[in-house]
Design a protein around this motif. Structure first.
Motif, PDB file in Angstrom:
ATOM      1  N   PRO A 352       0.818  -1.207   0.000  1.00 21.63           N
ATOM      2  CA  PRO A 352       0.000   0.000   0.000  1.00 21.63           C
ATOM      3  C   PRO A 352       0.857   1.266   0.000  1.00 21.63           C
ATOM      4  N   ASP A 354       0.636   4.060   1.987  1.00 19.29           N
ATOM      5  CA  ASP A 354       1.005   4.677   3.255  1.00 19.29           C
ATOM      6  C   ASP A 354       1.993   3.763   3.989  1.00 19.29           C
ATOM      7  N   GLY A 357       2.143   2.965   9.220  1.00 19.77           N
ATOM      8  CA  GLY A 357       0.845   2.624   9.781  1.00 19.77           C
ATOM      9  C   GLY A 357      -0.002   1.745   8.892  1.00 19.77           C
ATOM     10  N   HIS A 358       0.428   1.524   7.656  1.00 17.52           N
ATOM     11  CA  HIS A 358      -0.342   0.622   6.796  1.00 17.52           C
ATOM     12  C   HIS A 358       0.565  -0.472   6.239  1.00 17.52           C
ATOM     13  N   ALA A 360       3.699  -0.641   6.969  1.00 14.50           N
ATOM     14  CA  ALA A 360       4.652  -0.956   8.029  1.00 14.50           C
ATOM     15  C   ALA A 360       4.159  -0.350   9.335  1.00 14.50           C
ATOM     16  N   VAL A 361       4.626  -0.918  10.450  1.00 16.93           N
ATOM     17  CA  VAL A 361       4.268  -0.395  11.769  1.00 16.93           C
ATOM     18  C   VAL A 361       5.455   0.434  12.258  1.00 16.93           C
ATOM     19  N   PRO A 362       5.291   1.761  12.400  1.00 19.92           N
ATOM     20  CA  PRO A 362       6.440   2.609  12.710  1.00 19.92           C
ATOM     21  C   PRO A 362       7.148   2.233  14.004  1.00 19.92           C
ATOM     22  N   GLU A 363       6.388   1.805  15.031  1.00 19.41           N
ATOM     23  CA  GLU A 363       7.006   1.527  16.334  1.00 19.41           C
ATOM     24  C   GLU A 363       7.752   0.205  16.345  1.00 19.41           C
TER      25      GLU A 363
ATOM     26  N   ALA B 235      -1.026  -0.153  15.007  1.00 17.47           N
ATOM     27  CA  ALA B 235      -1.385   0.345  13.673  1.00 17.47           C
ATOM     28  C   ALA B 235      -2.505  -0.539  13.117  1.00 17.47           C
ATOM     29  N   ALA B 238      -2.337  -1.508   9.458  1.00 16.39           N
ATOM     30  CA  ALA B 238      -1.292  -2.495   9.165  1.00 16.39           C
ATOM     31  C   ALA B 238      -1.764  -3.884   9.580  1.00 16.39           C
TER      32      ALA B 238
END
Lengths: 524, 358
Positions: A352, A354, A357-358, A360-363, B235, B238
């Motif tokens: 995707p 974004d 958060g879509h 990949a998970v930033p944290e 998320a 995600a």
């Protein structure tokens, strides 16, 4: 009307051309964000009493430029002059004090408050409420913007809300009024009222800087247009002297790139999408009977302005939304009712737009983000138990093969620059050796070097026999990559045509109303 | 003026220091409160935090630590999983009560038969009862979008009325001389959940709590499902992309936390509590929320936080007995603990900056 007067003054660059009519001048403005040159040596000028269009694709640098003028962004280099004096506003307060007003595309109004209360909130030293209401009534009457100061915002239409924003600006007596895509929220009737107001303002000597994609609008109402492309000024022209197609060609870049098909041979049909229709979402565009086929070794490019169904299309292909039987088929197998994991198992992968958060998970660390989509195909889990060593190994492979600049796989995804994270995300899908891969905006916000690497990787993937779908707003990218091209407009996909020999006029026609080009084209 | 400024990254030590600072601040603020009420603050704090473990009467109170900590840890382990995913089960108290009732129902139906199957059947019934009570908010959220926070909380009050009805009605002991309350299961060997080793306070519920800590640790840090639960909390988009169906996740988290709370209720009614009364719920389900957050939603943290909160229960009772501190002391303490924890948590995500006012 604003045509005719003062047109030439600013176009002279021979040293003596500065006349009293020049109101605003930018010289050599540059602004770099990590990975993007948003503005690159931008010089142009605006005359008093002129309606001046800023024209360009998404990401061409229009917003950065006007935010710089309005004091929201400090340029890295370059100067501005307003009314002959240096203009370097530290913040919007200073810009307003110098005589710059701006109406944003998105309104900043409190629904529960009245028109007068909202306007008072934005003022540094609001007058007494009764005086303010009187002034609002005067200004709105003088410029043909009927507005009742006592009405609550929640009861107003989009056009009326915009009037509040305009009146708010006009109360500050701006010399330069910036309008960011003002007609995108208006009905045609409301747009006509707006243009009448703008013409009246221009007649009184106010300069108007007008941002839009809508070529027909600009050709009808604007005196001059400065065209931006990839952060640089392409040209400043009189839009009436050019057809919509010529303007579009300047916007997207006239040179055609040769599509390199070497080593690729279109084979059997891999991905078939037919009759894909999504339920109307609360926000966004629903897909209407979208259908296409992609063959092995082939890249299908899907163009169009974001918000025309791109998000919905990739969700329908990744499996985040499921559909009626027969709408999504891979190698003859029906995946329509399957979620993302069964589709990955079958070989249909997606990336995707974004990243944060879509895709990949930033944290989470890169290792954990490798598990996110690689768990099944890369055997990073055995009967549900995560094999962390295998996951770290897969993450390291992605980092090495796709030249992801990072201290290591334990780094949080959010700590990577946009381009590096994008390389990681695309690499994660490509290294899983998909049968079909769908990517949305694969090089959005990515610097040129990383973008080239990502494009080459997509070409190589197709060269190995995968079917690839690239959804993008970047026409250059689509022309460079795709064998066939289709346009997504308002949830409908045009019939794909071969990219080879495709002209920009044809692309403009396919993009249709998305850029307002269809109307202009027919008229031209 | 002082301003909060977002931190780019949370230093690792702050995540551990914040609960410890909250405990210290609770002691200080609690001491100040006692001083204002005319009690000796040092003696009060010592009575609450020290004497239960090492004081003269610790022989009685020390086993109580595990008795109280067991259900707290068991419930909090389940809650923490949902909290990680952003699914807020506030109604563990109700699931605890219903679990106790369902487990007791098995025992009362079997009475007076003896058999090794009875106690395991009670545990299963307790878990099933809590699961079912937790599935009500899960189903309503999935079908209608109703907030699981409100539904699960309101079901606590329903469960309390069910407990009263059982105590006065269907479950009232025929040998109880008309007094409300069921038979005492402690006196029914096949159904009793006794202290396993004298002087420890450990009963089957404590064993189950230990297993729950291990199992949730494994789930959250080693298993793909736990991984996806964490993704969903951080998320949500995600998580959908990774293949998590939100409906399944809601049902899993509320069902699991309900089942663990129900088991805690069963172990209580068959052990320390002994019988279903109209006041069977004793607040463990609510206190477990504090335990989960104080323990940073991490299994090991929950273990420590559960012991600490158990200490405030016992210490509070002791202070009531020895110093005549009011009974509400425990709740004030627990409330302060959560309050300070949330306050210090802000500092893990923001830093304080002194800035001249404009």
């Amino acid at each position: 009307m604003c045509n005719g007067r003062n047109r030439l003054t600013c176009q002279k660059h021979d040293g003596d051309g500065v006349t009293t009519a020049e109101l605003f001048r930018a010289e050599g403005l540059s602004k770099t964000y990590p990975g993007v040159r948003a503005n690159d040596d931008v010089s142009f000028c605006v005359a008093a009493g002129e309606i001046h269009a800023l024209l360009g694709e998404n990401g061409a640098g229009k917003s950065t430029l006007v935010k710089t003028i309005y004091g929201l962004i400090r340029p890295d280099a370059g100067q501005m002059r307003l009314g002959g004096a240096p203009h370097a506003p530290a913040d919007p307060h200073a810009a307003r004090a110098a005589g710059v007003g701006m109406v944003f595309q998105h309104f900043s109004l409190f629904d529960a408050l009245t028109v007068a209360e909202n306007i008072a909130l934005g003022m540094d030293a609001p007058p007494r409420r009764a005086d303010l209401s009187r002034r609002i009534a005067q200004v709105s009457a003088a410029y043909g913007l009927p507005l009742n100061p006592a009405r609550r915002i929640e009861s107003l239409s989009a056009g009326e809300r915009q009037r509040v924003e305009i009146v708010r600006c006009l109360l500050g007596n701006p010399r330069l009024l910036i309008m960011d895509e003002p007609t995108s929220v208006l009905t045609p009737q409301e747009a006509e009222i707006l243009f009448a107001t703008l013409r009246q303002l221009a007649a009184q000597g106010t300069a108007i800087l007008y941002i839009s994609h809508k070529l027909d609008e600009i050709r009808t109402h604007c005196d001059r247009a400065t065209i931006l492309r990839q952060g640089r000024v392409v040209s400043t022209v009189n839009p009436r002297d050019h057809s919509a197609r010529e303007l579009a060609a300047m916007m997207v870049g006239a040179e055609m790139r040769l599509v390199d098909r070497s080593g690729r041979q279109a084979g059997e049909v891999v991905l078939t999408v037919a009759g894909l229709t999504s339920a109307p979402a609360s926000e966004g565009t629903s897909l209407q009977d979208v259908g296409f086929q992609v063959r092995s070794g082939e890249i299908l490019g899907i163009g169009g302005v974001a918000g025309n169904g791109q998000e919905e299309l990739i969700a329908a292909l990744s499996g985040e939304t499921t559909g009626r039987p027969g709408t999504v088929m891979l190698d003859g197998g029906d995946l329509s009712a399957q979620g993302p994991e069964p589709r990955r198992r079958a070989g249909l992968l997606a990336a995707p737009e974004d990243r944060l958060g879509h895709a990949a998970v930033p944290e989470m660390s890169l290792t954990e983000n490798a598990i996110l989509t690689g768990a099944t195909r890369q055997q990073l889990q055995k009967r549900g138990v995560i094999d962390h060593r295998a996951a770290r190994c897969f993450a390291e492979t992605i980092i090495a093969d796709f030249d992801v600049r990072t201290p290591g796989p334990a780094t949080a995804a959010g700590a990577l620059s946009g381009g590096n994270l994008q390389k990681f995300v695309i690499g994660r899908e490509i290294l899983q050796n998909p049968r079909a891969l769908v990517v949305n905006q694969p090089t959005w916000g990515v610097d040129a070097g990383a973008a080239a690497a990502i494009r080459q990787a997509l070409l190589d993937l197709a060269g190995r026999g995968a079917a690839v779908v690239v959804i993008s707003q970047d026409l250059d990218e689509l022309l460079e990559l795709s064998d066939r091209f289709a346009a997504l407009n308002n949830g409908r996909l045009s019939a794909p045509v071969a990219t080879e020999g495709l002209t920009l006029e044809q692309i403009g026609l396919m993009l249709g109303g998305a850029h307002g080009m269809e109307v202009a084209h027919v008229a031209a | 003026m002082l301003q909060l400024e977002p931190r780019a990254a949370t230093p690792w030590w702050l995540a551990i220091a914040s609960p410890l600072m909250a405990v210290v601040a609770t002691m200080v603020a609690g001491g100040a409160l006692f001083a204002l009420m005319g009690f000796d603050p040092v003696a009060s704090i010592r009575t609450i935090f020290w004497d239960p473990l090492f004081g003269p009467a610790s022989g009685y109170s020390r086993p109580q630590l595990l008795v109280k900590a067991g259900p707290l840890i068991l419930i909090a382990s389940g809650l923490a999983i949902g909290f990680r995913a952003g699914i807020w089960n506030i109604g563990a108290e109700g699931q605890y009560i219903i679990g106790g009732i369902c487990g007791a129902a098995v025992a009362l139906a079997a009475y007076p038969a003896e058999g090794a199957w009875i106690f395991p059947a009670m545990v299963l019934a307790g878990a099933a009862g809590g699961w079912a009570w937790g599935m009500i908010p899960a189903t309503l959220r999935n079908w209608t979008g109703a907030s699981e926070i409100l539904v699960s909380l309101m079901l606590v009050y329903v469960a309390q009325r069910v407990a009263a009805w059982m105590a006065f009605g269907p479950m009232r002991s025929p040998e109880g001389f008309g007094m409300p309350g069921s038979r005492n299961l402690q006196h029914y060997p096949s159904a009793a959940n006794p202290e396993l080793a004298a002087g420890t306070g450990a009963h089957w519920g404590v064993i189950a709590a230990g297993l729950a800590v291990l199992a949730t640790w494994f789930l959250m840090s080693r298993h793909i499902r736990g991984f996806r639960i964490r993704v969903a909390g951080m998320a949500p988009r995600a998580a959908r992309f990774a293949g998590v169906r939100p409906e399944t996740l809601v049902a899993f988290c509320l069902g699991l936390s309900g089942a663990l709370a129900g088991m805690a209720g069963l172990f209580e009614v068959s052990g320390p509590g002994g019988q279903i009364t109209d006041s069977f719920g004793s607040g463990y389900g609510f206190t477990a929320i504090i335990v989960a957050f104080l323990g940073r939603l991490h299994p090991l943290g929950i273990l420590l936080a559960g012991l600490l909160l158990a200490l405030t229960y016992i210490g509070g009772e002791l202070a009531q007995l020895m110093l005549q501190l009011p009974a509400a002391t425990v709740q004030v303490f627990q409330g302060m603990l959560l309050f300070f924890l949330l306050g210090f948590d802000t500092l893990t995500r923001y830093r304080l900056r002194w800035r001249a006012a404009k």
